[in-house]
Design a protein around this motif. Structure first.
Motif, PDB file in Angstrom:
ATOM      1  N   PRO A 168       0.745  -1.276  -0.045  1.00 55.10           N
ATOM      2  CA  PRO A 168       0.023  -0.045  -0.068  1.00 55.10           C
ATOM      3  C   PRO A 168       0.628   1.263   0.056  1.00 55.10           C
ATOM      4  CG  PRO A 168      -0.910  -1.605   1.765  1.00 55.10           C
ATOM      5  CD  PRO A 168       0.359  -2.062   0.933  1.00 55.10           C
ATOM      6  N   LEU A 169       2.106   1.227   0.508  1.00 58.69           N
ATOM      7  CA  LEU A 169       2.909   2.483   0.719  1.00 58.69           C
ATOM      8  C   LEU A 169       3.574   2.794  -0.706  1.00 58.69           C
ATOM      9  CD1 LEU A 169       4.883   1.892   3.900  1.00 58.69           C
ATOM     10  CD2 LEU A 169       3.107   3.243   3.568  1.00 58.69           C
ATOM     11  N   MET A 170       3.650   1.691  -1.382  1.00 58.93           N
ATOM     12  CA  MET A 170       4.166   1.596  -2.862  1.00 58.93           C
ATOM     13  C   MET A 170       3.160   2.245  -3.626  1.00 58.93           C
ATOM     14  SD  MET A 170       6.578  -1.588  -3.171  1.00 58.93           S
ATOM     15  CE  MET A 170       7.193  -1.084  -4.807  1.00 58.93           C
ATOM     16  N   MET A 171       1.749   1.873  -3.624  1.00 56.33           N
ATOM     17  CA  MET A 171       0.647   2.174  -4.162  1.00 56.33           C
ATOM     18  C   MET A 171       0.554   3.769  -4.003  1.00 56.33           C
ATOM     19  SD  MET A 171      -3.483   1.326  -3.935  1.00 56.33           S
ATOM     20  CE  MET A 171      -3.381   1.723  -2.284  1.00 56.33           C
ATOM     21  N   LYS A 172       0.744   4.108  -2.518  1.00 58.95           N
ATOM     22  CA  LYS A 172       0.803   5.625  -2.245  1.00 58.95           C
ATOM     23  C   LYS A 172       1.731   6.478  -3.150  1.00 58.95           C
ATOM     24  CE  LYS A 172       1.584   9.014   1.503  1.00 58.95           C
ATOM     25  NZ  LYS A 172       2.697   9.728   0.641  1.00 58.95           N
TER      26      LYS A 172
ATOM     27  N   ALA B  71       2.998   5.688  -5.869  1.00 58.62           N
ATOM     28  CA  ALA B  71       2.778   5.716  -7.288  1.00 58.62           C
ATOM     29  C   ALA B  71       1.411   6.718  -7.549  1.00 58.62           C
ATOM     30  CB  ALA B  71       2.118   4.432  -7.795  1.00 58.62           C
ATOM     31  N   ILE B  72       0.673   6.794  -6.576  1.00 62.53           N
ATOM     32  CA  ILE B  72      -0.663   7.689  -6.887  1.00 62.53           C
ATOM     33  C   ILE B  72      -0.025   9.194  -6.882  1.00 62.53           C
ATOM     34  CG2 ILE B  72      -2.774   8.709  -5.825  1.00 62.53           C
ATOM     35  CD1 ILE B  72      -3.444   5.788  -5.177  1.00 62.53           C
ATOM     36  N   ASP B  73       0.659   9.499  -5.637  1.00 67.49           N
ATOM     37  CA  ASP B  73       1.408  10.696  -5.148  1.00 67.49           C
ATOM     38  C   ASP B  73       2.220  11.278  -6.210  1.00 67.49           C
ATOM     39  OD1 ASP B  73      -0.548  10.906  -3.209  1.00 67.49           O
ATOM     40  OD2 ASP B  73       0.973  10.287  -1.587  1.00 67.49           O
ATOM     41  N   THR B  74       2.872  10.275  -6.926  1.00 63.86           N
ATOM     42  CA  THR B  74       4.023  10.772  -7.741  1.00 63.86           C
ATOM     43  C   THR B  74       3.787  10.851  -9.296  1.00 63.86           C
ATOM     44  OG1 THR B  74       5.669   9.998  -6.193  1.00 63.86           O
ATOM     45  CG2 THR B  74       6.325  10.112  -8.424  1.00 63.86           C
ATOM     46  N   PHE B  75       3.060   9.751  -9.924  1.00 62.27           N
ATOM     47  CA  PHE B  75       2.935   9.544 -10.963  1.00 62.27           C
ATOM     48  C   PHE B  75       1.367  10.130 -11.515  1.00 62.27           C
ATOM     49  CE2 PHE B  75       5.867   5.923 -10.083  1.00 62.27           C
ATOM     50  CZ  PHE B  75       6.680   6.539 -10.495  1.00 62.27           C
ATOM     51  N   ILE B  76       0.590   9.663 -10.566  1.00 60.41           N
ATOM     52  CA  ILE B  76      -0.916  10.271 -11.020  1.00 60.41           C
ATOM     53  C   ILE B  76      -1.150  11.417 -10.691  1.00 60.41           C
ATOM     54  CG2 ILE B  76      -3.439   9.418 -10.449  1.00 60.41           C
ATOM     55  CD1 ILE B  76      -2.630   6.452  -9.973  1.00 60.41           C
ATOM     56  N   GLU B  77      -0.882  11.908  -9.531  1.00 61.34           N
ATOM     57  CA  GLU B  77      -1.188  13.242  -8.932  1.00 61.34           C
ATOM     58  C   GLU B  77      -0.426  14.160 -10.026  1.00 61.34           C
ATOM     59  OE1 GLU B  77      -3.052  15.863  -6.410  1.00 61.34           O
ATOM     60  OE2 GLU B  77      -3.153  13.768  -6.530  1.00 61.34           O
ATOM     61  N   TYR B  78       0.859  14.000 -10.205  1.00 63.04           N
ATOM     62  CA  TYR B  78       1.361  15.010 -11.062  1.00 63.04           C
ATOM     63  C   TYR B  78       1.607  14.545 -12.663  1.00 63.04           C
ATOM     64  CZ  TYR B  78       3.220  16.903  -6.809  1.00 63.04           C
ATOM     65  OH  TYR B  78       3.118  17.688  -5.437  1.00 63.04           O
ATOM     66  N   ARG B  79       0.781  13.519 -12.955  1.00 66.67           N
ATOM     67  CA  ARG B  79       0.656  13.160 -14.462  1.00 66.67           C
ATOM     68  C   ARG B  79       1.951  13.100 -15.004  1.00 66.67           C
ATOM     69  NH1 ARG B  79      -4.772  13.518 -15.984  1.00 66.67           N
ATOM     70  NH2 ARG B  79      -6.270  14.783 -14.269  1.00 66.67           N
ATOM     71  N   THR B  80       2.933  12.130 -14.478  1.00 61.13           N
ATOM     72  CA  THR B  80       4.045  12.264 -15.042  1.00 61.13           C
ATOM     73  C   THR B  80       4.460  10.571 -15.083  1.00 61.13           C
ATOM     74  OG1 THR B  80       6.289  12.713 -15.003  1.00 61.13           O
ATOM     75  CG2 THR B  80       5.279  12.569 -12.902  1.00 61.13           C
ATOM     76  N   SER B  81       5.515  10.172 -16.121  1.00 64.46           N
ATOM     77  CA  SER B  81       5.936   8.802 -16.158  1.00 64.46           C
ATOM     78  C   SER B  81       7.340   8.683 -15.573  1.00 64.46           C
ATOM     79  CB  SER B  81       5.661   8.088 -17.503  1.00 64.46           C
ATOM     80  OG  SER B  81       6.361   9.043 -18.301  1.00 64.46           O
ATOM     81  N   GLN B  82       8.011   9.877 -15.309  1.00 68.57           N
ATOM     82  CA  GLN B  82       9.296   9.978 -14.916  1.00 68.57           C
ATOM     83  C   GLN B  82       9.715   9.048 -13.765  1.00 68.57           C
ATOM     84  OE1 GLN B  82      10.807  14.034 -14.543  1.00 68.57           O
ATOM     85  NE2 GLN B  82      12.948  13.301 -14.031  1.00 68.57           N
TER      86      GLN B  82
ATOM     87  N   MET C 246       9.168   5.906 -13.620  1.00 65.14           N
ATOM     88  CA  MET C 246       8.034   4.766 -13.650  1.00 65.14           C
ATOM     89  C   MET C 246       8.706   3.501 -13.902  1.00 65.14           C
ATOM     90  SD  MET C 246       4.916   4.049 -13.534  1.00 65.14           S
ATOM     91  CE  MET C 246       3.953   5.270 -14.344  1.00 65.14           C
ATOM     92  N   TRP C 247       9.898   3.408 -14.765  1.00 69.64           N
ATOM     93  CA  TRP C 247      10.414   1.983 -14.822  1.00 69.64           C
ATOM     94  C   TRP C 247      11.449   1.771 -13.681  1.00 69.64           C
ATOM     95  CZ3 TRP C 247       8.479  -1.017 -18.338  1.00 69.64           C
ATOM     96  CH2 TRP C 247       8.174  -0.462 -19.491  1.00 69.64           C
ATOM     97  N   SER C 248      11.815   2.570 -12.952  1.00 68.47           N
ATOM     98  CA  SER C 248      12.432   2.400 -11.795  1.00 68.47           C
ATOM     99  C   SER C 248      11.521   1.668 -10.795  1.00 68.47           C
ATOM    100  CB  SER C 248      13.390   3.480 -11.302  1.00 68.47           C
ATOM    101  OG  SER C 248      14.138   3.780 -12.146  1.00 68.47           O
ATOM    102  N   PHE C 249      10.434   2.418 -10.724  1.00 67.05           N
ATOM    103  CA  PHE C 249       9.406   2.147  -9.733  1.00 67.05           C
ATOM    104  C   PHE C 249       8.789   0.603 -10.031  1.00 67.05           C
ATOM    105  CE2 PHE C 249       4.799   1.632  -8.393  1.00 67.05           C
ATOM    106  CZ  PHE C 249       4.911   1.840  -7.162  1.00 67.05           C
ATOM    107  N   ILE C 250       8.492   0.325 -11.414  1.00 62.04           N
ATOM    108  CA  ILE C 250       8.347  -0.837 -11.805  1.00 62.04           C
ATOM    109  C   ILE C 250       9.176  -2.077 -11.471  1.00 62.04           C
ATOM    110  CG2 ILE C 250       7.811  -2.479 -13.872  1.00 62.04           C
ATOM    111  CD1 ILE C 250       6.428   0.114 -15.026  1.00 62.04           C
TER     112      ILE C 250
ATOM    113  N   ALA D 278      -3.947   4.477   0.672  1.00 68.63           N
ATOM    114  CA  ALA D 278      -3.174   3.397   1.473  1.00 68.63           C
ATOM    115  C   ALA D 278      -4.192   3.128   2.666  1.00 68.63           C
ATOM    116  CB  ALA D 278      -1.798   4.156   1.980  1.00 68.63           C
ATOM    117  N   PHE D 279      -4.770   3.993   3.233  1.00 67.52           N
ATOM    118  CA  PHE D 279      -5.486   3.719   4.381  1.00 67.52           C
ATOM    119  C   PHE D 279      -7.013   3.061   4.022  1.00 67.52           C
ATOM    120  CE2 PHE D 279      -3.543   6.946   7.313  1.00 67.52           C
ATOM    121  CZ  PHE D 279      -3.652   6.323   8.317  1.00 67.52           C
ATOM    122  N   ILE D 280      -7.500   3.078   2.922  1.00 63.91           N
ATOM    123  CA  ILE D 280      -8.530   2.317   2.633  1.00 63.91           C
ATOM    124  C   ILE D 280      -8.201   0.934   2.187  1.00 63.91           C
ATOM    125  CG2 ILE D 280     -10.050   1.834   0.533  1.00 63.91           C
ATOM    126  CD1 ILE D 280     -10.769   4.333   1.988  1.00 63.91           C
TER     127      ILE D 280
END
Length: 623
Positions: free
Chosen positions: A65-69, A71-82, A84-88, A306-308
């Motif tokens: 869930p922390l990794m999901m947090k 991903a949301i706060d970094t990639f989705i919130e700011y609409r960026t893929s920078q 991304m491959w490291s995260f994957i 993450a809380f959900i």
């Protein structure tokens, strides 16, 4: 064994009833688990390894869930893929670590379960071999099988899976609450308010589910037993016209099973939705409060996600821990049963001095075993069965020189087996001594004595295997020629020749593919092959037809020559050549002498003999 009629089915039922009460009503004691420590200690490294791998799994479950947090706060919130491959890549590594940990955990847990169960089962089985004859006289076979098989398997299962599951659940719960308080202490408090409700629900329902589940298993055992009796006793049922009675009893048992199984299903059906409702309410509260904080309080969307996630999964490990505790308490009863059996002391034991010289059942010192001549002396023997209130022998003395043929006769239930049990040291005198070759039997090894006995029972037991294998149990190193010679000596070869594969015919479980007479002949051949110093025949010809009996009497006369023998006689016509005949009534020896001398007395033996002779003549006339 105890004499005919000494035990009744009511006593066996009371014995089993006692253990049913023990299993279901006796409070569990956690201290009893200390006795299992020796079985777990050899595998402590495996247990620690499995726990470590489960903690790794819990850590990954907390991290996801922390990794999901992130991903949301970094990639989705700011609409960026920078990035991304490291995260994957990191996510892939974490998933691989979790997969390997699960594989390792399952492998270790399986090894723990199988090895612990094996060790306990082997220990129980070995201990059963050391228990006295009296134990098998009063203990139902089903009781011993349950302790040896199902109870031991259950203990191994709870150690292997329950312990590590508990560690996973505990680590996950602690880790999740730490993560939640770090992320947002207000939302964490909201989740914590639901935990006491969950715990109360678990305690309330688990207690009732466990109780009902135990009852269902108990009734299921009764149903299985009733089904088994209905099938195995089908012929008797039909001849006695008991179909309606049996059907009614079976219907009653199945009705009880249906009622309690339905209650068990209802409890589970209510428990699951209630757990879901509490979890859903907590998730809704977190979603409402978190959504408000996202809009107006600056809470990050990833944090709420993450809380959900945590809220949705936090209740499963709580329930799992409760299940493990419940199963642990339930398995305590299995531990009590197994340790109760392992703690059972044999009624007859060899002294340390005897064991030092002669060895024990598993480590015999045969080089120190003296040859047996066969002089038996009852020296002022008094005997009372362990659970009896009256003496069945009082100040009885008798000298039986080597090679003497002693016959014991009496009505059914008179107590004919008592003397034989004392000679075989299946029981020990309450007072006085039984001597063999001038030495008290208590000064010699039980194994030494039993290895020199040839014992043929009224209802012989054959082991699964071939006829040849069953005869060879008399002496495992015997050649095929010696096996066949033993069979010829007791006229068993004629019956064996009629079997489909002769000596290689499968006797079936317990010898159920053979007639009682055929089993008896094979047991005679087995005893002959052992070439014992002492022969015990316990009404051994009562199940053989008259024609076969005439053939076997000549063989018996040859076999008993030069050997001390005790023969419990059913047909009195077969013991006329006995050196001493003991007449038993109500557990007491009331007459003794030769066949001729007892007939001259015109006492109890005379009445038994003439009555049986008249019955045999009448049977021949009717035939």
């Amino acid at each position: 064994m105890y004499d005919d009629g000494y035990f009744h089915i009511e006593r066996i039922s009371q014995y089993m009833s006692y253990y049913e009460d023990f299993d279901y009503d006796k409070p569990a004691s956690i201290k009893i688990w200390r006795k299992m420590v020796p079985f777990f200690t050899p595998y402590k490294k495996l247990v620690l390894g499995a726990i470590c791998f489960m903690i790794v799994c819990a850590g990954v479950d907390i991290l996801m869930p922390l990794m999901m947090k992130h991903a949301i706060d970094t990639f989705i919130e700011y609409r960026t893929s920078q990035g991304m491959w490291s995260f994957i890549s990191v996510t892939a590594v974490v998933v691989i670590i979790q997969g390997l940990s699960v594989f390792a955990f399952v492998r270790l847990a399986t090894r723990i379960e199988l090895r612990v169960s094996r060790d306990i089962r082997q220990s129980v089985f070995n201990h059963l071999q050391t228990l006295s004859f009296s134990y098998y006289n009063v203990t139902p076979v089903g009781y011993m099988l349950a302790r040896t098989m199902s109870d031991t398997a259950r203990i191994g299962e709870i150690v292997a899976w329950g312990l590590v599951d508990f560690c996973w659940g505990f680590a996950y719960i602690v880790g999740v609450f730490i993560a939640m308080f770090i992320l947002n202490w207000k939302l964490a408090l909201i989740v914590m308010t639901s935990v006491p409700v969950i715990i109360l629900l678990v305690l309330f329902f688990q207690k009732r589910i466990l109780k009902t589940n135990r009852l269902v298993r108990k009734i299921n055992s009764k149903m299985t037993s009733a089904m088994n009796e209905g099938i195995t006793g089908a012929r008797t049922t039909k001849t006695l016209v008991m179909e309606e009675l049996n059907s009614g009893e079976f219907r009653e048992v199945t009705g009880d099973l249906k009622k309690n199984a339905t209650r068990l299903v209802m409890l589970r059906c209510v428990f699951g939705p209630l757990m879901g409702a509490v979890g859903g309410a907590a998730a809704a509260w977190v979603l409402g409060q978190g959504g408000h904080d996202v809009i107006f309080g600056g809470l990050l969307l990833g944090t709420m996600a993450a809380f959900i996630n945590y809220t949705s999964w936090i209740f499963d490990p709580i329930q799992q821990i409760a299940n493990v505790i419940t199963e642990f308490i339930s398995t305590t009863a299995n531990v009590e049963r197994v340790t109760g059996l392992l703690d059972r002391e044999p009624d007859i034991t060899d002294t340390p001095e005897v064991i030092e010289k002669y060895g024990d059942s598993f480590n015999p010192r045969r080089e120190n075993w003296e040859p047996i001549v066969g002089d038996v002396v009852f020296d002022d023997v008094t005997f009372r069965y362990p659970d009896g209130k009256e003496n069945v022998l009082e100040h009885f003395s008798l000298k039986v020189p080597a090679g003497t043929y002693v016959a014991i006769v009496g009505e059914t239930g008179a107590g004919k087996s008592t003397l034989v049990n004392l000679v075989c040291r299946f029981f020990e005198p309450t007072g006085g001594r039984v001597l063999l070759d001038g030495r008290d039997l208590r000064e010699r090894s039980q194994l030494w004595l039993h290895s020199s006995l040839g014992y043929v029972l009224q209802s012989p037991h054959l082991f699964s295997g071939t006829v040849r294998e069953n005869i060879r149990y008399g002496r495992m190193d015997a050649t095929d020629e010696e096996v066949e010679a033993a069979a010829r000596l007791v006229s068993a070869d004629k019956a064996i020749a009629k079997l489909e594969k002769g000596y290689d015919s499968d006797v079936g479980e317990g010898g159920d593919r053979l007639s009682t007479g055929e089993k008896q002949l094979i047991s005679f051949a087995r005893a002959v092959l052992a070439d014992p110093s002492l022969f015990i025949l316990d009404e051994a010809t009562s199940s053989i037809d008259t024609e076969t009996e005439l053939l076997i009497q000549k063989a018996i006369a040859h076999l008993l020559k030069g050997r001390t023998s005790f023969v419990i006689a059913h047909r009195l016509s077969t013991i006329r050549t006995a050196d001493i005949i003991l007449v038993v009534k109500d557990g007491k020896i009331i007459e003794q002498g030769s066949h001729r001398s007892l007939l001259k007395k015109r006492g109890v033996y005379y009445d038994l003999y003439t009555r049986q002779f008249e019955e045999e003549v009448e049977a021949q006339v009717l035939a």
